[in-house]
Design a protein around this motif. Structure first.
Motif, PDB file in Angstrom:
ATOM      1  N   ILE A 115       0.671  -1.061  -0.132  1.00 44.08           N
ATOM      2  CA  ILE A 115       0.031   0.140  -0.172  1.00 44.08           C
ATOM      3  C   ILE A 115       1.023   1.277  -0.002  1.00 44.08           C
ATOM      4  N   ARG A 116       1.919   1.366   0.745  1.00 43.33           N
ATOM      5  CA  ARG A 116       2.918   2.354   0.976  1.00 43.33           C
ATOM      6  C   ARG A 116       3.321   2.563  -0.438  1.00 43.33           C
TER       7      ARG A 116
ATOM      8  N   ASP B 195       0.862   3.918  -3.060  1.00 47.14           N
ATOM      9  CA  ASP B 195       0.486   5.349  -2.996  1.00 47.14           C
ATOM     10  C   ASP B 195       1.447   6.077  -3.864  1.00 47.14           C
ATOM     11  N   SER B 196       2.620   5.845  -3.815  1.00 47.74           N
ATOM     12  CA  SER B 196       3.738   6.468  -4.202  1.00 47.74           C
ATOM     13  C   SER B 196       3.684   6.432  -5.703  1.00 47.74           C
TER      14      SER B 196
ATOM     15  N   ASN C  38       0.901   8.249  -7.276  1.00 49.47           N
ATOM     16  CA  ASN C  38       1.167   9.584  -7.298  1.00 49.47           C
ATOM     17  C   ASN C  38       2.108   9.969  -8.763  1.00 49.47           C
TER      18      ASN C  38
ATOM     19  N   GLY D 225      -5.134  11.656  -4.748  1.00 47.58           N
ATOM     20  CA  GLY D 225      -6.014  10.949  -3.621  1.00 47.58           C
ATOM     21  C   GLY D 225      -7.086  10.239  -4.564  1.00 47.58           C
TER      22      GLY D 225
ATOM     23  N   ARG E 283     -11.631   5.921  -7.057  1.00 48.77           N
ATOM     24  CA  ARG E 283     -12.384   5.455  -5.691  1.00 48.77           C
ATOM     25  C   ARG E 283     -13.567   4.755  -5.879  1.00 48.77           C
TER      26      ARG E 283
ATOM     27  N   THR F 147       0.490  -3.016  -6.496  1.00 44.38           N
ATOM     28  CA  THR F 147       0.367  -2.090  -5.192  1.00 44.38           C
ATOM     29  C   THR F 147      -0.514  -1.021  -5.478  1.00 44.38           C
ATOM     30  N   ILE F 148      -0.505  -0.338  -6.818  1.00 41.94           N
ATOM     31  CA  ILE F 148      -1.477   0.596  -6.961  1.00 41.94           C
ATOM     32  C   ILE F 148      -2.872   0.149  -6.679  1.00 41.94           C
TER      33      ILE F 148
ATOM     34  N   TRP G   9      -3.406   0.057  -2.908  1.00 45.69           N
ATOM     35  CA  TRP G   9      -3.660   1.271  -2.378  1.00 45.69           C
ATOM     36  C   TRP G   9      -4.873   1.820  -2.769  1.00 45.69           C
TER      37      TRP G   9
ATOM     38  N   THR H  63      -7.701   1.360  -0.374  1.00 40.14           N
ATOM     39  CA  THR H  63      -7.719   2.029   0.794  1.00 40.14           C
ATOM     40  C   THR H  63      -8.448   3.521   0.628  1.00 40.14           C
ATOM     41  N   VAL H  64      -8.642   3.854  -0.331  1.00 35.22           N
ATOM     42  CA  VAL H  64      -9.438   5.108  -0.605  1.00 35.22           C
ATOM     43  C   VAL H  64     -10.725   4.738  -1.494  1.00 35.22           C
TER      44      VAL H  64
END
Length: 128
Positions: free
Chosen positions: A46-47, A50-51, A54, A64, A75, A117-118, A121, A124-125
């Protein structure tokens, strides 16, 4: 002159080089494409996601994942495997209509690990 400069700035927006995603701290997934996110709920994935979002996705899908109207608001992807399938199809193959590229394909540019990974993440949103 100002109009010409503004037009070239707008056109340059879509001409961006994808950024590499370091997934070396995650379990490698192999060469066969998975249909279900193996990193769901994984804090490290997830970390990284997130990167990665972005750096590679936010310019069109919004910070976000809150879209400003250029591209879909991610989302609202369905949860679970249904959303996994939709996400992977689009990120791997991209989207073209009437000969126009709406989203470039990322297969061969981002690894399967980076893509998942994207997606991890995005879960989570996620909003209903």
């Amino acid at each position: 002159m100002a109009l010409t400069l503004a037009a070239s700035a707008v056109l340059a927006h879509g001409d961006v080089v994808p950024q590499a995603v370091d997934t070396s701290t995650l379990k490698p997934l192999g060469s066969e494409w998975l249909t279900k996110n193996p990193y769901l709920g994984d804090k490290e994935a997830i970390r990284i996601g997130d990167s990665a979002f972005n750096q590679n996705c936010a310019r069109c899908h919004g910070l976000g994942a809150v879209s400003g109207g250029i591209a879909p608001d991610l989302r609202y992807l369905p949860a679970g495997q249904e959303g996994d399938e939709i996400f992977m199809q689009r990120i791997r193959k991209g989207a073209t209509r009437d000969g126009r590229v709406y989203m470039p394909p990322f297969e061969g540019i981002l690894s399967q690990e980076a893509m998942w990974t994207i997606r991890a993440w995005l879960e989570t949103v996620r909003e209903d």
